[in-house]
Scaffold this active site. Structure first.
Site, PDB file in Angstrom:
ATOM      1  N   HIS A  23       0.811  -1.230   0.000  1.00 54.73           N
ATOM      2  CA  HIS A  23       0.000   0.000   0.000  1.00 54.73           C
ATOM      3  C   HIS A  23       0.847   1.284   0.000  1.00 54.73           C
ATOM      4  O   HIS A  23       0.765   2.126   0.884  1.00 54.73           O
ATOM      5  CB  HIS A  23      -1.095   0.032   1.061  1.00 54.73           C
ATOM      6  CG  HIS A  23      -0.793  -0.602   2.388  1.00 54.73           C
ATOM      7  ND1 HIS A  23       0.157  -0.113   3.224  1.00 54.73           N
ATOM      8  CD2 HIS A  23      -1.329  -1.660   3.018  1.00 54.73           C
ATOM      9  CE1 HIS A  23       0.180  -0.848   4.314  1.00 54.73           C
ATOM     10  NE2 HIS A  23      -0.696  -1.796   4.213  1.00 54.73           N
ATOM     11  N   HIS A  77      -4.292  -9.905  14.749  1.00 55.06           N
ATOM     12  CA  HIS A  77      -4.500  -8.672  13.970  1.00 55.06           C
ATOM     13  C   HIS A  77      -5.304  -9.042  12.726  1.00 55.06           C
ATOM     14  O   HIS A  77      -4.959 -10.028  12.041  1.00 55.06           O
ATOM     15  CB  HIS A  77      -3.107  -8.140  13.601  1.00 55.06           C
ATOM     16  CG  HIS A  77      -3.045  -6.898  12.795  1.00 55.06           C
ATOM     17  ND1 HIS A  77      -4.038  -5.946  12.764  1.00 55.06           N
ATOM     18  CD2 HIS A  77      -2.059  -6.434  11.969  1.00 55.06           C
ATOM     19  CE1 HIS A  77      -3.664  -4.960  11.952  1.00 55.06           C
ATOM     20  NE2 HIS A  77      -2.470  -5.235  11.457  1.00 55.06           N
ATOM     21  N   GLU A  79      -5.691  -7.447   9.844  1.00 57.19           N
ATOM     22  CA  GLU A  79      -5.263  -6.987   8.512  1.00 57.19           C
ATOM     23  C   GLU A  79      -4.982  -8.214   7.629  1.00 57.19           C
ATOM     24  O   GLU A  79      -4.360  -9.191   8.087  1.00 57.19           O
ATOM     25  CB  GLU A  79      -4.040  -6.066   8.607  1.00 57.19           C
ATOM     26  CG  GLU A  79      -3.832  -5.321   7.293  1.00 57.19           C
ATOM     27  CD  GLU A  79      -2.872  -4.129   7.394  1.00 57.19           C
ATOM     28  OE1 GLU A  79      -2.239  -3.916   8.444  1.00 57.19           O
ATOM     29  OE2 GLU A  79      -2.781  -3.404   6.376  1.00 57.19           O
ATOM     30  N   ASP A  81      -2.945  -9.227   5.436  1.00 60.29           N
ATOM     31  CA  ASP A  81      -1.636  -9.869   5.244  1.00 60.29           C
ATOM     32  C   ASP A  81      -1.393 -10.945   6.301  1.00 60.29           C
ATOM     33  O   ASP A  81      -0.546 -11.824   6.121  1.00 60.29           O
ATOM     34  CB  ASP A  81      -0.474  -8.867   5.184  1.00 60.29           C
ATOM     35  CG  ASP A  81      -0.452  -7.866   6.314  1.00 60.29           C
ATOM     36  OD1 ASP A  81      -1.517  -7.598   6.899  1.00 60.29           O
ATOM     37  OD2 ASP A  81       0.622  -7.319   6.613  1.00 60.29           O
ATOM     38  N   HIS A 144      -0.862  -2.327  15.296  1.00 56.24           N
ATOM     39  CA  HIS A 144      -1.012  -1.379  14.213  1.00 56.24           C
ATOM     40  C   HIS A 144      -2.452  -0.883  14.003  1.00 56.24           C
ATOM     41  O   HIS A 144      -2.694   0.216  13.516  1.00 56.24           O
ATOM     42  CB  HIS A 144      -0.471  -2.093  12.958  1.00 56.24           C
ATOM     43  CG  HIS A 144      -0.624  -1.437  11.662  1.00 56.24           C
ATOM     44  ND1 HIS A 144      -0.893  -2.103  10.508  1.00 56.24           N
ATOM     45  CD2 HIS A 144      -0.545  -0.116  11.312  1.00 56.24           C
ATOM     46  CE1 HIS A 144      -0.960  -1.284   9.496  1.00 56.24           C
ATOM     47  NE2 HIS A 144      -0.757  -0.079   9.948  1.00 56.24           N
ATOM     48  N   ASP A 163       2.743  -6.746  14.173  1.00 56.76           N
ATOM     49  CA  ASP A 163       3.516  -5.880  13.277  1.00 56.76           C
ATOM     50  C   ASP A 163       4.703  -5.197  13.983  1.00 56.76           C
ATOM     51  O   ASP A 163       5.711  -4.879  13.346  1.00 56.76           O
ATOM     52  CB  ASP A 163       2.616  -4.778  12.691  1.00 56.76           C
ATOM     53  CG  ASP A 163       1.742  -5.286  11.551  1.00 56.76           C
ATOM     54  OD1 ASP A 163       2.137  -6.250  10.872  1.00 56.76           O
ATOM     55  OD2 ASP A 163       0.669  -4.704  11.344  1.00 56.76           O
ATOM     56  N   HIS A 222       6.426  -9.820  10.448  1.00 59.21           N
ATOM     57  CA  HIS A 222       7.192  -9.619   9.214  1.00 59.21           C
ATOM     58  C   HIS A 222       8.686  -9.663   9.552  1.00 59.21           C
ATOM     59  O   HIS A 222       9.114  -9.106  10.566  1.00 59.21           O
ATOM     60  CB  HIS A 222       6.914  -8.241   8.588  1.00 59.21           C
ATOM     61  CG  HIS A 222       5.492  -8.017   8.182  1.00 59.21           C
ATOM     62  ND1 HIS A 222       4.914  -8.597   7.084  1.00 59.21           N
ATOM     63  CD2 HIS A 222       4.525  -7.235   8.732  1.00 59.21           C
ATOM     64  CE1 HIS A 222       3.667  -8.193   6.960  1.00 59.21           C
ATOM     65  NE2 HIS A 222       3.406  -7.372   7.958  1.00 59.21           N
TER      66      HIS A 222
HETATM   67 FE1  FEO Z   1      -0.892  -4.348   9.983  1.00 59.81          FE
HETATM   68 FE2  FEO Z   1       1.351  -6.574   8.610  1.00 59.81          FE
HETATM   69  O1  FEO Z   1      -0.315  -5.812   8.969  1.00 59.81           O
END
Ligand code: FEO
Length: 396
Positions: A23, A77, A79, A81, A144, A163, A222
């Site tokens: 993004h 989370h 989101e 991903d 996040h 995150d 990540h």
């Molecule tokens: Fe807030 Fe890696 O997603």
């Protein structure tokens, strides 16, 4: 590749070597979507991977257990991903309960058809026993998203940090000791600057909560897992979250007929004439906004330049300022500059408007300007502005 974090706790995620845009964030080193599996009397999966990569996730799970034996899918989370493959896991793991907080359940239900999901909604501080080990959940709102939480395994001193502490960084090794520290720190800096920067206050709260726990390993969603360099990343997060800055000046600009470029160079030369201050100069046409944000996060002062175009800014400068305004850099001295043809109150004043919306201090309410090509006197003025920015930075 070693994927065992602790005895019977495994990384089961996906390494995305080729993702280049997240993004708007330029992920030039790729990324990973980290998911984990805890094998105990009960088996828990911690988070998932982006939806297209669910088959790799399932293949990784099957190395350690049967899908029918998965008891819990923990969603820290919502989101996509990280939650993107949860619908597939729910379908394939018939007895699994999805553990998450109430906000996360609500968010998941807006992304996926969760009508037949077996939820176990937990509250802040709640623990679930897996047998020899427990998983404890604590909310970290806005680090996040509002529903974000972390999962802690006290028996292993292991924190699944979501995150926070992550990096968009694809590697074949899973731990901080498997990659050069300077590269990991650079990617962690980039990640914080481009994703976490607006959330400094919430990060401080999350750090306060995490500091109550004894932590030997931090496994984010990540990038690499922190094992030997935990103090390094904690100290960096404390620095960034409290908006501490370095003795550094950043100048970025766009130019049309070289006038604003000459002014940028004059500021740069003035700033670099002050010893002990790092100075960076970027033409925004040649520099991605991801890099600009990474450079601005720890600078003490910055200057933004654009010529006036159609009574407003050059589009690349407007893009950079819109992006930075959203990220909300704080605790910096800032200067607006640039050339104009006949509209003195346009372009550079629009930069001032952007800067006023950030929590930065303007060196001057009026921009540093030149009508068409700057004279020697105007360039001297730019040099002096550069000296002022650098002297301010030197005091930090
Ligand atoms: Fe807030 Fe890696 O997603």
């Amino acid at each position: 590749m070693i994927t065992e974090l602790k005895n019977d706790i495994f990384w089961i995620g996906f390494v995305d070597w080729n993702v280049r845009d997240f993004h708007g964030y330029e992920t030039d080193k790729g990324s990973t979507y980290n998911a984990y599996l805890i094998k105990d009397e009960k088996t828990a999966i911690v988070d998932s991977v982006k939806a297209p990569y669910w088959e790799t996730l399932v293949k990784n799970i099957k190395k350690y257990t049967e899908l029918k034996d998965v008891n819990y899918i923990i969603c820290n989370h919502a989101e996509p991903d990280h939650s993107g493959s949860i619908p597939k896991l729910v379908e394939l793991c018939p007895q699994a309960e999805v553990i998450c907080n109430a906000k996360c359940k609500n968010f998941l239900s807006m992304y996926y058809d969760t009508s037949d999901w077996n939820f176990k909604v937990i509250k802040e501080g709640e623990s679930v026993s897996l047998g020899k080990r427990t998983v404890t959940f604590f909310d970290t709102p806005m680090a996040h998203w509002p529903e974000s939480m972390m999962t802690y395994v006290p028996e292993e001193k292991l924190l699944f940090s979501m995150d926070a502490f992550g990096q968009h960084y694809a590697t074949s090794g899973r731990f901080d000791e498997d990659a050069p520290l300077s590269e990991i720190v650079l990617e962690a800096t980039k990640y914080y600057a481009n994703i976490i920067m607006p959330l400094g206050r919430q990060v401080v709260k999350a750090l306060e909560k995490a500091s109550q726990y004894d932590i030997e390993m931090i496994a984010p969603s990540h990038g690499i897992i922190w094992k030997t360099e935990i103090p390094t990343i904690i100290e960096l997060y404390k620095k960034w979250a409290t908006y501490q800055v370095d003795k550094k000046v950043v100048v970025f600009y766009d130019s049309m007929w070289n006038s604003t470029s000459m002014m940028a160079n004059a500021i740069y030369e003035g700033a670099q004439s002050v010893p002990g201050v790092e100075v960076k100069l970027y033409d925004v046409k040649a520099t991605h906004i991801t890099e600009l944000a990474t450079q601005v996060i720890d600078c003490a002062a910055f200057a933004v330049g654009s010529p006036t175009l159609n009574m407003t800014l050059m589009p690349k400068v407007a893009e950079a300022l819109t992006y930075l305004q959203g990220l909300g850099p704080q605790n910096k001295l800032a200067l607006s500059f640039g050339s104009y043809g006949w509209a003195k109150k346009a372009g550079q004043h629009h930069i001032i408007d952007y800067l006023k919306k950030m929590k930065v201090t303007l060196i001057n309410e009026e921009p540093y300007q030149s009508q068409f090509k700057p004279t020697e006197e105007i360039l001297q003025e730019g040099f002096e502005y550069g000296v002022k920015l650098a002297e301010y930075a030197k005091e930090q």
